[in-house]
Design a protein around this motif. Structure first.
Motif, PDB file in Angstrom:
ATOM      1  N   TRP A  38       0.815  -1.220   0.000  1.00 21.55           N
ATOM      2  CA  TRP A  38       0.000   0.000   0.000  1.00 21.55           C
ATOM      3  C   TRP A  38       0.847   1.268   0.000  1.00 21.55           C
ATOM      4  N   LEU A  39       2.141   1.144   0.349  1.00 10.74           N
ATOM      5  CA  LEU A  39       3.036   2.299   0.352  1.00 10.74           C
ATOM      6  C   LEU A  39       3.591   2.618  -1.039  1.00 10.74           C
ATOM      7  N   VAL A  40       3.614   1.642  -1.933  1.00  8.52           N
ATOM      8  CA  VAL A  40       4.269   1.810  -3.233  1.00  8.52           C
ATOM      9  C   VAL A  40       3.641   2.959  -4.011  1.00  8.52           C
ATOM     10  N   GLY A  41       4.506   3.844  -4.502  1.00  3.98           N
ATOM     11  CA  GLY A  41       4.057   4.971  -5.309  1.00  3.98           C
ATOM     12  C   GLY A  41       4.783   6.240  -4.908  1.00  3.98           C
ATOM     13  N   ARG A  42       4.345   7.324  -5.543  1.00  2.91           N
ATOM     14  CA  ARG A  42       4.893   8.643  -5.223  1.00  2.91           C
ATOM     15  C   ARG A  42       3.869   9.387  -4.378  1.00  2.91           C
ATOM     16  N   TRP A  43       4.380  10.085  -3.366  1.00  2.00           N
ATOM     17  CA  TRP A  43       3.555  10.843  -2.442  1.00  2.00           C
ATOM     18  C   TRP A  43       4.110  12.259  -2.352  1.00  2.00           C
ATOM     19  N   SER A  44       3.231  13.235  -2.190  1.00  2.00           N
ATOM     20  CA  SER A  44       3.676  14.618  -2.081  1.00  2.00           C
ATOM     21  C   SER A  44       2.711  15.377  -1.181  1.00  2.00           C
ATOM     22  N   GLY A  45       3.258  16.328  -0.424  1.00  2.00           N
ATOM     23  CA  GLY A  45       2.388  17.106   0.446  1.00  2.00           C
ATOM     24  C   GLY A  45       3.167  18.090   1.294  1.00  2.00           C
ATOM     25  N   ALA A  46       2.535  18.511   2.376  1.00  2.00           N
ATOM     26  CA  ALA A  46       3.106  19.559   3.216  1.00  2.00           C
ATOM     27  C   ALA A  46       3.119  19.119   4.669  1.00  2.00           C
ATOM     28  N   VAL A  91       7.518  21.331   2.263  1.00  2.00           N
ATOM     29  CA  VAL A  91       6.876  20.448   1.299  1.00  2.00           C
ATOM     30  C   VAL A  91       7.766  19.211   1.176  1.00  2.00           C
ATOM     31  N   GLN A  92       7.138  18.072   0.893  1.00  2.00           N
ATOM     32  CA  GLN A  92       7.878  16.816   0.860  1.00  2.00           C
ATOM     33  C   GLN A  92       7.434  15.962  -0.313  1.00  2.00           C
ATOM     34  N   ASP A  93       8.396  15.292  -0.900  1.00  2.00           N
ATOM     35  CA  ASP A  93       8.149  14.282  -1.920  1.00  2.00           C
ATOM     36  C   ASP A  93       8.752  12.978  -1.428  1.00  2.00           C
ATOM     37  N   VAL A  94       7.967  11.912  -1.471  1.00  2.00           N
ATOM     38  CA  VAL A  94       8.399  10.585  -1.039  1.00  2.00           C
ATOM     39  C   VAL A  94       8.083   9.598  -2.147  1.00  2.00           C
ATOM     40  N   THR A  95       9.008   8.691  -2.386  1.00  2.00           N
ATOM     41  CA  THR A  95       8.777   7.606  -3.333  1.00  2.00           C
ATOM     42  C   THR A  95       9.107   6.285  -2.666  1.00  2.00           C
ATOM     43  N   PHE A  96       8.173   5.356  -2.743  1.00  2.00           N
ATOM     44  CA  PHE A  96       8.406   3.960  -2.400  1.00  2.00           C
ATOM     45  C   PHE A  96       8.314   3.199  -3.708  1.00  2.00           C
ATOM     46  N   ASP A  97       9.387   2.512  -4.100  1.00  2.00           N
ATOM     47  CA  ASP A  97       9.323   1.709  -5.313  1.00  2.00           C
ATOM     48  C   ASP A  97      10.039   0.390  -5.076  1.00  2.00           C
ATOM     49  N   TYR A 147       3.659   6.109  10.516  1.00  2.00           N
ATOM     50  CA  TYR A 147       3.046   6.393   9.226  1.00  2.00           C
ATOM     51  C   TYR A 147       1.664   5.767   9.253  1.00  2.00           C
ATOM     52  N   GLY A 148       0.685   6.448   8.677  1.00  2.00           N
ATOM     53  CA  GLY A 148      -0.656   5.891   8.629  1.00  2.00           C
ATOM     54  C   GLY A 148      -1.370   6.292   7.357  1.00  2.00           C
ATOM     55  N   LEU A 149      -2.140   5.368   6.835  1.00  2.00           N
ATOM     56  CA  LEU A 149      -2.968   5.641   5.669  1.00  2.00           C
ATOM     57  C   LEU A 149      -4.343   6.047   6.184  1.00  2.00           C
ATOM     58  N   VAL A 150      -4.688   7.322   6.007  1.00  2.00           N
ATOM     59  CA  VAL A 150      -5.934   7.869   6.522  1.00  2.00           C
ATOM     60  C   VAL A 150      -6.694   8.507   5.366  1.00  2.00           C
ATOM     61  N   GLU A 151      -7.835   7.924   5.027  1.00  2.00           N
ATOM     62  CA  GLU A 151      -8.681   8.428   3.943  1.00  2.00           C
ATOM     63  C   GLU A 151      -7.872   8.689   2.682  1.00  2.00           C
ATOM     64  N   GLY A 152      -6.959   7.767   2.355  1.00  2.00           N
ATOM     65  CA  GLY A 152      -6.177   7.856   1.127  1.00  2.00           C
ATOM     66  C   GLY A 152      -4.916   8.690   1.221  1.00  2.00           C
ATOM     67  N   SER A 207       6.076  16.453  11.101  1.00  3.44           N
ATOM     68  CA  SER A 207       4.917  15.680  10.677  1.00  3.44           C
ATOM     69  C   SER A 207       4.434  16.238   9.353  1.00  3.44           C
ATOM     70  N   ALA A 208       3.703  15.393   8.617  1.00  6.11           N
ATOM     71  CA  ALA A 208       3.217  15.847   7.299  1.00  6.11           C
ATOM     72  C   ALA A 208       2.011  15.015   6.881  1.00  6.11           C
ATOM     73  N   GLU A 209       1.297  15.539   5.914  1.00  6.82           N
ATOM     74  CA  GLU A 209       0.216  14.835   5.234  1.00  6.82           C
ATOM     75  C   GLU A 209       0.552  14.827   3.745  1.00  6.82           C
ATOM     76  N   LEU A 210       0.680  13.619   3.195  1.00 12.38           N
ATOM     77  CA  LEU A 210       1.065  13.455   1.800  1.00 12.38           C
ATOM     78  C   LEU A 210      -0.057  12.797   1.029  1.00 12.38           C
ATOM     79  N   ASP A 211      -0.248  13.210  -0.208  1.00 13.31           N
ATOM     80  CA  ASP A 211      -1.236  12.599  -1.088  1.00 13.31           C
ATOM     81  C   ASP A 211      -0.506  11.820  -2.178  1.00 13.31           C
ATOM     82  N   ARG A 212      -1.132  10.745  -2.612  1.00  6.47           N
ATOM     83  CA  ARG A 212      -0.566   9.925  -3.672  1.00  6.47           C
ATOM     84  C   ARG A 212      -0.549  10.746  -4.974  1.00  6.47           C
TER      85      ARG A 212
END
Length: 176
Positions: free
Chosen positions: A18-26, A40-46, A143-148, A168-173
């Motif tokens: 469920w972590l795989v992908g690119r995430w970005s947020g603040a 701002v943050q960019d995270v990639t799980f691949d 880390y938690g997956l909350v409402e996507g 702390s941050a909230e990132l969107d896929r």
């Protein structure tokens, strides 16, 4: 929409899928002697088909004006993998997790923890630093997956201070 395992993901890494992908947020950084600062943050799980995920994170501070580029605050790279053997005392629906992270500021951290039910809890097992690396003695991450969205929080014990909130941050896929 039904969840599908990423193509080529090793079965050992399925609990991490469920972590795989690119995430970005603040998010926000705040620590003693560091004023509260938005980022701002960019995270990639691949993955490359091995029994782990590769991780990359870049945190940038916003530009001071419209003509400047954001300033890189920190970067990390590493690997997340399911532990070959379950840790003692993990809960039902949880899987043991090992995480290795490195940053160019001279630190390598090994975390042990659990993943399950859309949540990751990690605690530092070992932190090594170069002679000029930041004096960090302990760390926890959640880390938690909350409402996507991927929400995370990071606690540090550093520079003689006790373990406390750091960022702390909230990132969107990010969808292609």
């Amino acid at each position: 929409m039904a969840f599908a395992f990423p193509d080529g993901l090793a079965p050992e890494a399925y609990p991490l899928a469920w972590l795989v992908g690119r995430w970005s947020g603040a998010g926000v950084i705040k620590y003693p002697d560091i004023p509260e600062t938005a980022f701002v943050q960019d995270v990639t799980f691949d993955h490359d088909g091995g029994p782990y995920l590769r991780y990359e994170s870049t945190i940038r501070l916003p530009a001071d004006d419209d003509e400047s580029e954001p300033t890189v605050w920190s970067t990390e790279t590493g690997y997340w993998r399911v532990a070959p053997e379950p840790f003692e005392g993990i809960g039902e629906g949880q899987t043991s997790l090992e995480v290795l992270l490195a940053d160019p500021a001279g630190r390598v951290s090994v975390y042990l923890g659990v993943i399950g039910n859309g949540r990751v809890d990690l605690g530092s097992d070992f932190i090594a630093r170069t002679g000029t690396g930041a004096d960090i003695t302990a760390s926890k991450r959640m880390y938690g997956l909350v409402e996507g969205s991927l929400l995370w929080a990071w606690e540090l014990a550093a520079f003689g201070k006790p373990l406390q909130n750091y960022a702390s941050a909230e990132l969107d896929r990010v969808t292609e």
